[in-house]
Scaffold this motif. Structure first.
Motif, PDB file in Angstrom:
ATOM      1  N   PRO A  99       0.847  -1.206   0.000  1.00  0.00           N
ATOM      2  CA  PRO A  99       0.000   0.000   0.000  1.00  0.00           C
ATOM      3  C   PRO A  99       0.878   1.250   0.000  1.00  0.00           C
ATOM      4  N   TYR A 100       0.378   2.326  -0.583  1.00  0.00           N
ATOM      5  CA  TYR A 100       1.123   3.595  -0.526  1.00  0.00           C
ATOM      6  C   TYR A 100       0.133   4.751  -0.620  1.00  0.00           C
ATOM      7  N   PRO A 101       0.085   5.607   0.409  1.00  0.00           N
ATOM      8  CA  PRO A 101      -0.906   6.685   0.390  1.00  0.00           C
ATOM      9  C   PRO A 101      -0.686   7.634  -0.773  1.00  0.00           C
ATOM     10  N   ALA A 102      -1.805   8.026  -1.382  1.00  0.00           N
ATOM     11  CA  ALA A 102      -1.807   8.994  -2.495  1.00  0.00           C
ATOM     12  C   ALA A 102      -1.059   8.512  -3.726  1.00  0.00           C
ATOM     13  N   LYS A 103      -0.963   7.175  -3.893  1.00  0.00           N
ATOM     14  CA  LYS A 103      -0.345   6.721  -5.153  1.00  0.00           C
ATOM     15  C   LYS A 103      -1.344   6.930  -6.279  1.00  0.00           C
ATOM     16  N   PHE A 104      -0.853   7.208  -7.484  1.00  0.00           N
ATOM     17  CA  PHE A 104      -1.822   7.407  -8.554  1.00  0.00           C
ATOM     18  C   PHE A 104      -2.112   6.095  -9.272  1.00  0.00           C
ATOM     19  N   ILE A 105      -3.236   6.065  -9.980  1.00  0.00           N
ATOM     20  CA  ILE A 105      -3.599   4.821 -10.661  1.00  0.00           C
ATOM     21  C   ILE A 105      -2.690   4.672 -11.888  1.00  0.00           C
ATOM     22  N   GLY A 129       7.550   7.589  -5.141  1.00  0.00           N
ATOM     23  CA  GLY A 129       6.682   6.883  -4.183  1.00  0.00           C
ATOM     24  C   GLY A 129       6.837   5.383  -4.350  1.00  0.00           C
ATOM     25  N   SER A 130       5.711   4.696  -4.586  1.00  0.00           N
ATOM     26  CA  SER A 130       5.749   3.238  -4.668  1.00  0.00           C
ATOM     27  C   SER A 130       6.108   2.736  -6.067  1.00  0.00           C
ATOM     28  N   GLY A 131       6.499   3.639  -6.980  1.00  0.00           N
ATOM     29  CA  GLY A 131       7.059   3.185  -8.266  1.00  0.00           C
ATOM     30  C   GLY A 131       6.047   2.924  -9.370  1.00  0.00           C
ATOM     31  N   THR A 132       4.854   3.527  -9.276  1.00  0.00           N
ATOM     32  CA  THR A 132       3.813   3.289 -10.291  1.00  0.00           C
ATOM     33  C   THR A 132       4.320   3.644 -11.701  1.00  0.00           C
ATOM     34  N   THR A 133       4.888   4.846 -11.848  1.00  0.00           N
ATOM     35  CA  THR A 133       5.374   5.276 -13.171  1.00  0.00           C
ATOM     36  C   THR A 133       6.498   4.362 -13.653  1.00  0.00           C
ATOM     37  N   VAL A 147      13.157   8.977  -8.224  1.00  0.00           N
ATOM     38  CA  VAL A 147      13.789   9.657  -7.076  1.00  0.00           C
ATOM     39  C   VAL A 147      12.743   9.747  -5.980  1.00  0.00           C
ATOM     40  N   ASP A 148      13.133   9.471  -4.749  1.00  0.00           N
ATOM     41  CA  ASP A 148      12.247   9.743  -3.608  1.00  0.00           C
ATOM     42  C   ASP A 148      13.099   9.839  -2.353  1.00  0.00           C
ATOM     43  N   ALA A 149      12.765  10.803  -1.505  1.00  0.00           N
ATOM     44  CA  ALA A 149      13.537  10.985  -0.273  1.00  0.00           C
ATOM     45  C   ALA A 149      13.159   9.947   0.779  1.00  0.00           C
ATOM     46  N   GLU A 308      17.077  10.003  -2.590  1.00  0.00           N
ATOM     47  CA  GLU A 308      17.656  11.305  -2.255  1.00  0.00           C
ATOM     48  C   GLU A 308      16.560  12.353  -2.248  1.00  0.00           C
ATOM     49  N   SER A 309      16.833  13.458  -1.563  1.00  0.00           N
ATOM     50  CA  SER A 309      15.875  14.565  -1.594  1.00  0.00           C
ATOM     51  C   SER A 309      16.120  15.388  -2.851  1.00  0.00           C
ATOM     52  N   LEU A 310      15.044  15.805  -3.506  1.00  0.00           N
ATOM     53  CA  LEU A 310      15.201  16.651  -4.693  1.00  0.00           C
ATOM     54  C   LEU A 310      15.852  17.969  -4.319  1.00  0.00           C
ATOM     55  N   LEU A 311      15.684  18.370  -3.056  1.00  0.00           N
ATOM     56  CA  LEU A 311      16.262  19.643  -2.633  1.00  0.00           C
ATOM     57  C   LEU A 311      17.783  19.545  -2.488  1.00  0.00           C
ATOM     58  N   SER A 333       1.759  13.178   6.161  1.00  0.00           N
ATOM     59  CA  SER A 333       3.118  13.146   6.718  1.00  0.00           C
ATOM     60  C   SER A 333       3.635  11.729   6.541  1.00  0.00           C
ATOM     61  N   TYR A 334       4.289  11.507   5.427  1.00  0.00           N
ATOM     62  CA  TYR A 334       4.773  10.144   5.143  1.00  0.00           C
ATOM     63  C   TYR A 334       5.725   9.657   6.233  1.00  0.00           C
ATOM     64  N   HIS A 335       6.579  10.565   6.750  1.00  0.00           N
ATOM     65  CA  HIS A 335       7.573  10.113   7.734  1.00  0.00           C
ATOM     66  C   HIS A 335       6.889   9.565   8.988  1.00  0.00           C
ATOM     67  N   LYS A 354      13.041  15.581   8.096  1.00  0.00           N
ATOM     68  CA  LYS A 354      13.582  16.912   7.775  1.00  0.00           C
ATOM     69  C   LYS A 354      13.428  17.201   6.285  1.00  0.00           C
ATOM     70  N   GLU A 355      13.592  16.149   5.462  1.00  0.00           N
ATOM     71  CA  GLU A 355      13.631  16.369   4.002  1.00  0.00           C
ATOM     72  C   GLU A 355      12.254  16.428   3.353  1.00  0.00           C
ATOM     73  N   GLU A 356      11.257  15.871   4.020  1.00  0.00           N
ATOM     74  CA  GLU A 356       9.949  15.701   3.371  1.00  0.00           C
ATOM     75  C   GLU A 356       9.309  17.036   2.976  1.00  0.00           C
ATOM     76  N   ILE A 357       8.965  17.137   1.705  1.00  0.00           N
ATOM     77  CA  ILE A 357       8.274  18.330   1.190  1.00  0.00           C
ATOM     78  C   ILE A 357       6.782  18.157   1.446  1.00  0.00           C
ATOM     79  N   GLY A 358       6.110  19.222   1.858  1.00  0.00           N
ATOM     80  CA  GLY A 358       4.642  19.224   1.934  1.00  0.00           C
ATOM     81  C   GLY A 358       4.065  18.556   3.162  1.00  0.00           C
TER      82      GLY A 358
END
Ligand SMILES: C[S@@+](CC[C@H](N)C(=O)[O-])C[C@H]1O[C@@H](n2cnc3c(N)ncnc32)[C@H](O)[C@@H]1O
Length: 462
Positions: A99-105, A129-133, A147-149, A308-311, A333-335, A354-358
């Motif tokens: 499962p992964y919250p807010a994953k897209f179809i 995220g969970s690698g859908t794309t 990429v995902d932090a 890695e963090s995109l930032l 809050s994924y963390h 610390k790295e999580e955006i949004g």
């Protein structure tokens, strides 16, 4: 005085084309053949070189016009698609592995990849995220970069894109049989767990005792530690990563954490043996799914994943298309919700926090530390500037994002991203609105219902 003469290479350089292109034009009669010198080599006069340069310019303009026209048609087609996918099956291949919250179809990246890229291209999901794309890119014969932090996201993405050799399938089935044997003979006795009449092996590692006591029944801790130990004995690294994601997949269900989107305690009456049985059932659905994927994905296509963090501006290499769904500010809050999973896998939730955006935590903080819509926009201006280095000229970047509420105010995130992108050299080509199915995406209920989201298609200017 001898008039200046130019070689084929010199004329090609002047015209700004490859020498092979000029030779093809000469062969096809698109430009006139010059005289030859004493050695038989082509020798162009300045006037002939000028004519070829003018021809190259006209050709380039025509090419741009043709590709702009083709791009307009593609965008028109994308605008005309039905993006709601109400009846679509979304758990095919390994998509349902974790499962992964807010994953897209998967239908969304699938359609964008098919329309906006070609076989052999490299598709990036910069919030994978969970690698859908990534999974869709591979099965559509493209290379994938993610990429995902969040370390858990990187793990799930790796597992979901895993292809297994016959040897790895045999090892996976042996591991499954071992777990099945434990589950069949498991017995609680005097506060301890036994299988086959013997105590569990697990003098094994387990996370912090207070955390375990708060979130898990004691026998669940024993079984998770035992599975983790058995898994660590798998000699093949790729298979170990695959099984780690399957272990992670069951952790919230066997814990006292209410759900993936609620970090509150609830007793779930998990019985001795339930944990290991759930893990086996994960193996039973994930192994055949990975075998099916292995039949589809050709070895020549690769998948690279950066935790890695995109930032921090990771170096991801050139890509032909970006398809992603960024975090919605203040939505999640994924963390926090992934905390128990991360601790069992030995990851550091504090680094990602610390790295999580949004994250909801940053947007609901007290005082001057509280993040705002301006924080989100600034972060995205940085991300778009970074992306310019890696996305090829005139290629597309698609962002799937809905609105959110920050400090009581509704924020149109798609408009915010479009503005940040336009400030650093991206042009908006389309903004397509789609309806969200109540069952397909889960958000923190406190921030209100999100019923629509936008697919923002940007193009990198030359
Ligand atoms: C909406 S989710 C993506 C879901 C994904 N499309 C899928 O189908 O599973 C957004 C992702 O952004 C990631 N993220 C948050 N902050 C990040 C950062 N600084 N750098 C990279 N990724 C980040 C989160 O960990 C989360 O996985």
């Amino acid at each position: 005085m001898q008039a200046e003469q130019l070689s084929t290479q010199e004329v090609a350089d002047l015209a700004g084309v490859h020498k092979d292109t000029l030779l093809r034009w000469l062969r096809d009669g698109a430009v006139s053949e010059p005289a030859r010198d004493g050695r038989g080599w082509r020798s162009f006069s300045v006037a002939e070189a000028g004519a070829i340069t003018r021809f190259a310019k006209e050709r380039a303009c025509a090419d741009v016009a043709a590709s702009t026209e083709a791009a307009d048609l593609t965008i028109e087609k994308l605008n005309g698609l039905d993006w709601d996918f109400h009846a679509a099956k979304t758990n095919y291949l390994t998509h349902g592995l974790h499962p992964y919250p807010a994953k897209f179809i998967p239908q969304i990246p699938n359609a964008l990849i098919q329309e906006l890229s070609s076989v052999g291209d490299t598709i990036a999901d910069i919030f994978c995220g969970s690698g859908t794309t990534l999974l869709e890119a591979l099965q559509l014969k493209r290379n994938a970069v993610g990429v995902d932090a969040n370390p858990l996201a990187a793990l799930i993405s790796k597992a979901k894109t895993t292809t297994l050799s016959n040897r790895q399938i045999e090892m996976a089935l042996r591991h499954r049989d071992e777990c099945l044997h434990i589950s069949r003979t498991i017995r609680p006795r005097e506060g301890n767990l036994f299988y086959d009449g013997k105590p569990f092996l697990s003098a094994a590692w387990r996370p912090d005792a207070d955390m375990c006591e708060f979130w898990f029944e004691p026998h669940v801790v024993e079984e998770l530690a035992e599975i983790r130990l058995r898994m660590s004995l798998i000699s093949d690294e790729k298979l170990r990563i695959f099984c780690s994601a399957l272990l992670s997949a069951i952790i919230v269900a066997v814990s006292k954490q209410d759900s993936d989107t609620r970090y509150v305690r609830r007793d779930k009456q998990i019985q001795p043996g339930d944990t290991i049985r759930r893990y086996i059932s994960q193996l039973d659905s994930a192994i055949p799914a990975a075998v099916e994927l292995s039949d589809i994905v050709e070895d020549r296509f690769s998948c690279r994943i950066y935790n890695e963090s995109l930032l921090d501006a990771p170096k991801i290499g050139p890509c032909d298309l970006v398809v992603c769904s960024p975090p919605y500010p203040n939505a999640y809050s994924y963390h926090l919700y992934h905390r128990t999973r991360m601790l069992w896998l030995g990851y550091d939730p504090e680094k990602f926090k610390k790295e999580e955006i949004g994250s909801h935590r940053k947007y609901s903080a007290k005082g001057s530390n509280r993040a705002t819509a301006e924080t989100f926009k600034r972060e995205f201006r940085f991300i778009f500037t970074w992306l310019r280095t890696y996305l090829k000229d005139r290629k597309y970047a698609c962002f799937v994002i809905g609105d959110s509420t920050i400090n009581g105010e509704r924020i149109d995130n798609a408009a915010l991203l479009a503005e940040a992108a336009s400030q650093v050299g991206f042009q908006e080509c389309a903004r397509i609105s789609r309806e969200l199915q109540a069952t397909k995406k889960s958000f923190n209920p406190k921030i209100g219902k999100i019923r629509k989201e936008n697919i923002l298609i940007l193009q990198k200017a030359r």
